[in-house]
Design a protein around this motif. Structure first.
Motif, PDB file in Angstrom:
ATOM      1  N   ARG A 186      28.344  26.665  39.811  1.00  0.00           N
ATOM      2  CA  ARG A 186      29.476  25.763  40.013  1.00  0.00           C
ATOM      3  C   ARG A 186      28.975  24.347  40.301  1.00  0.00           C
ATOM      4  NH1 ARG A 186      34.523  28.045  41.314  1.00  0.00           N
ATOM      5  NH2 ARG A 186      34.925  29.649  39.758  1.00  0.00           N
TER       6      ARG A 186
ATOM      7  N   ASN B 231      29.098  31.480  41.380  1.00  0.00           N
ATOM      8  CA  ASN B 231      30.327  32.277  41.369  1.00  0.00           C
ATOM      9  C   ASN B 231      30.249  33.276  40.221  1.00  0.00           C
ATOM     10  OD1 ASN B 231      33.304  32.881  40.634  1.00  0.00           O
ATOM     11  ND2 ASN B 231      33.438  31.903  42.639  1.00  0.00           N
ATOM     12  N   ASP B 232      30.663  34.504  40.475  1.00  0.00           N
ATOM     13  CA  ASP B 232      30.645  35.521  39.412  1.00  0.00           C
ATOM     14  C   ASP B 232      32.044  36.026  39.068  1.00  0.00           C
ATOM     15  OD1 ASP B 232      31.290  37.093  41.574  1.00  0.00           O
ATOM     16  OD2 ASP B 232      29.535  38.400  41.449  1.00  0.00           O
ATOM     17  N   GLY B 233      33.083  35.353  39.585  1.00  0.00           N
ATOM     18  CA  GLY B 233      34.457  35.721  39.267  1.00  0.00           C
ATOM     19  C   GLY B 233      35.017  36.849  40.103  1.00  0.00           C
ATOM     20  N   SER B 234      34.205  37.470  40.959  1.00  0.00           N
ATOM     21  CA  SER B 234      34.703  38.599  41.743  1.00  0.00           C
ATOM     22  C   SER B 234      35.584  38.168  42.908  1.00  0.00           C
ATOM     23  CB  SER B 234      33.525  39.437  42.263  1.00  0.00           C
ATOM     24  OG  SER B 234      32.702  38.673  43.137  1.00  0.00           O
TER      25      SER B 234
ATOM     26  N   PRO C 256      39.151  30.460  32.729  1.00  0.00           N
ATOM     27  CA  PRO C 256      39.019  31.505  33.758  1.00  0.00           C
ATOM     28  C   PRO C 256      37.917  31.229  34.770  1.00  0.00           C
ATOM     29  CG  PRO C 256      39.301  32.495  31.593  1.00  0.00           C
ATOM     30  CD  PRO C 256      39.090  31.032  31.372  1.00  0.00           C
ATOM     31  N   ARG C 257      37.004  30.295  34.472  1.00  0.00           N
ATOM     32  CA  ARG C 257      35.941  29.970  35.426  1.00  0.00           C
ATOM     33  C   ARG C 257      36.420  28.998  36.505  1.00  0.00           C
ATOM     34  NH1 ARG C 257      30.537  28.989  31.717  1.00  0.00           N
ATOM     35  NH2 ARG C 257      31.084  30.413  30.011  1.00  0.00           N
TER      36      ARG C 257
ATOM     37  N   ASN D  24      38.851  27.737  39.681  1.00  0.00           N
ATOM     38  CA  ASN D  24      39.393  28.442  40.849  1.00  0.00           C
ATOM     39  C   ASN D  24      40.783  28.993  40.581  1.00  0.00           C
ATOM     40  OD1 ASN D  24      37.150  28.048  42.475  1.00  0.00           O
ATOM     41  ND2 ASN D  24      37.922  26.141  43.367  1.00  0.00           N
TER      42      ASN D  24
ATOM     43  N   GLY E 151      40.729  31.839  37.850  1.00  0.00           N
ATOM     44  CA  GLY E 151      40.076  33.019  38.393  1.00  0.00           C
ATOM     45  C   GLY E 151      41.023  33.779  39.303  1.00  0.00           C
TER      46      GLY E 151
ATOM     47  N   ARG F 131      42.528  37.566  38.443  1.00  0.00           N
ATOM     48  CA  ARG F 131      42.271  38.656  39.389  1.00  0.00           C
ATOM     49  C   ARG F 131      43.595  39.245  39.882  1.00  0.00           C
ATOM     50  NH1 ARG F 131      38.126  35.165  41.028  1.00  0.00           N
ATOM     51  NH2 ARG F 131      39.499  34.175  42.556  1.00  0.00           N
TER      52      ARG F 131
END
Length: 453
Positions: A25, A39-42, A123-124, A126, A129, A133
């Protein structure tokens, strides 16, 4: 095996060796070391990685820019920085996929309009994402809700020859190329076929054997509407219950909305807090309000009277016999009743043919569930189970009975009262997140003149 960042951030103790995989990021440099935010999106939060000068790496640290993908090996240690419990001290850095300075998601604010033009990358961010989710968690909650109530999950056709809504707003599916001499029977299916606008009709057939069913799949409408609430491709949730009347249908619909709001509050706290801070400062309170307050129920005729007596200058004039618009629905929920509202018994002429005609001969057992901030999120009805009245309905709506022979058959062989509803999943997500445009709650929006990606 690498660990997801969301688990590392909630670890209970330091770890001597961890492997982190994700996207950079930000990177900032200081004398003798660098800080990476990974950040890995989790989850929403980033993980800080400290890379000391001389740490083994397969590329110059200064070449690892925002947007690059990396694998970090190191130790999870307590962080001295405020606002974070842990950070990783890297023992090895691997640059997997580089990104250069043209990467469009730099650390600054971006408009939603701009982000729609890079839907493959948004999607990357905030916001998206958090949106996607939430979409995943709520899809799970939908299945959980119906499975716990003994509904059978069924798959209805995406390609159909039946126009469920009778409005003709369907996408044609064809292999014909428009060449001279081609005949309709030369088409792949030998007859006109379309992308489905609803799985309801087929769902009724399954409910008349399995008692309680639900569908959850994509639907398509060729409606030339460019509003913030309409999309040409969207996902629909459609339960159907045999031996069910309108009252029980409204009970299930209201129970479903409350359950989804409760799931959002209980299981999506981090992302909901983000939505509440940056998207809609009222969304969390609104969901709590919906969970705690009973729904108001009123007939359509009473809703019209309330709107006409409101003194409001609506953009769309109010009169008996017209569909309620979003501004009307929001007035009822946000200003008049100040709670969710279920409107039922609509005029026969403005609702589809499959809805059961009431004893007055003028209205049908239709119902719409309206919520603050959005308006309609659910539309449903008790279905017309009487063979003669179904034929009358098809004639009234100028439909060809031959196109619905199998649907009429259900009324010949063991007919029962049955009811159900349809819920646009994207509308539900708009309500639960506060995101105001349907284009921003689906990964790749399909709207008039827009089918990119």
């Amino acid at each position: 095996m690498h660990q997801l960042i969301k688990h590392l951030l909630h670890a209970q103790a330091p770890q001597e060796k961890v492997i982190v995989q994700g996207w950079v990021r930000t990177r900032r440099d200081a004398k003798g070391f660098s800080f990476f935010e990974i950040n890995d999106g989790s989850c929403l939060a980033n993980l800080q990685v400290v890379v000391n000068e001389g740490t083994p790496a397969n590329a110059e640290i200064t070449h690892i820019l925002t947007g690059a993908s990396v694998i970090i090996e190191g130790a999870l240690v307590a962080s001295p920085a405020a606002g974070q419990k842990w950070e990783v001290h890297a023992s090895r850095v691997e640059l997997v996929g580089p990104a250069d300075a043209s990467y469009p998601l730099q650390k600054k604010g971006h408009t939603l309009e701009f982000l729609r033009t890079i839907a493959h990358l948004r999607p990357r961010s905030n916001l998206f994402g958090a949106v996607f989710r939430t979409r995943s968690r709520l899809a799970h909650a939908v299945h959980q809700f119906f499975q716990e109530r003994d509904f059978v999950y069924v798959h209805t056709p995406i390609i159909t020859t039946s126009d469920c809504e009778g409005a003709g707003e369907m996408f044609r599916v064809t292999t014909l190329k428009g060449e001279p001499g081609e005949k309709p029977e030369d088409d792949f299916f030998g007859k006109p076929a379309y992308l489905t606008v609803s799985g309801q009709l087929e769902g009724e057939a399954l409910a008349c054997a399995l008692s309680r069913i639900y569908t959850f799949g994509p639907t398509f409408r060729a409606e030339n509407s460019n509003t913030a609430r309409h999309a040409a491709e969207f996902w629909m949730i459609e339960p159907e219950m045999a031996f069910c009347d309108l009252a029980a249908d409204m009970d299930l619909a209201e129970e479903f909305i409350k359950a989804m709001a409760r799931h959002m509050l209980d299981h999506c706290a981090e992302d909901l807090a983000f939505f509440n801070k940056f998207v809609d400062k009222e969304v969390a309170a609104r969901l709590q309000f919906v969970v705690e307050r009973p729904f108001q129920r009123i007939p359509y005729s009473e809703a019209i009277q309330i709107l006409q007596a409101s003194g409001k200058a609506f953009e769309f004039p109010v009169r008996y016999g017209v569909n309620l618009q979003s501004e009307h629905e929001r007035y009822l929920t946000e200003e008049h009743f100040k709670c969710p509202v279920t409107v039922f018994n609509y005029p026969r002429e403005i609702k589809p043919f499959y809805m059961r005609v009431n004893d007055d001969g003028q209205t049908v057992t239709a119902m719409d569930v309206l919520v603050p901030g959005i308006g309609e999120v659910i539309g449903g009805a008790q279905r017309e189970e009487r063979p003669d009245r179904l034929q009358e309905q098809m004639a009234f709506h100028k439909l060809n009975p031959a196109d619905y022979w199998w649907y009429a058959d259900l009324r010949k062989y063991g007919t029962v009262p049955h009811a159900g509803f349809g819920l646009g999943f994207e509308r539900l997500l708009m309500f639960l997140t506060g995101v105001s445009n349907i284009r921003d709650v689906i990964p790749f929006a399909r709207t008039p003149k827009n089918a990119d990606f």
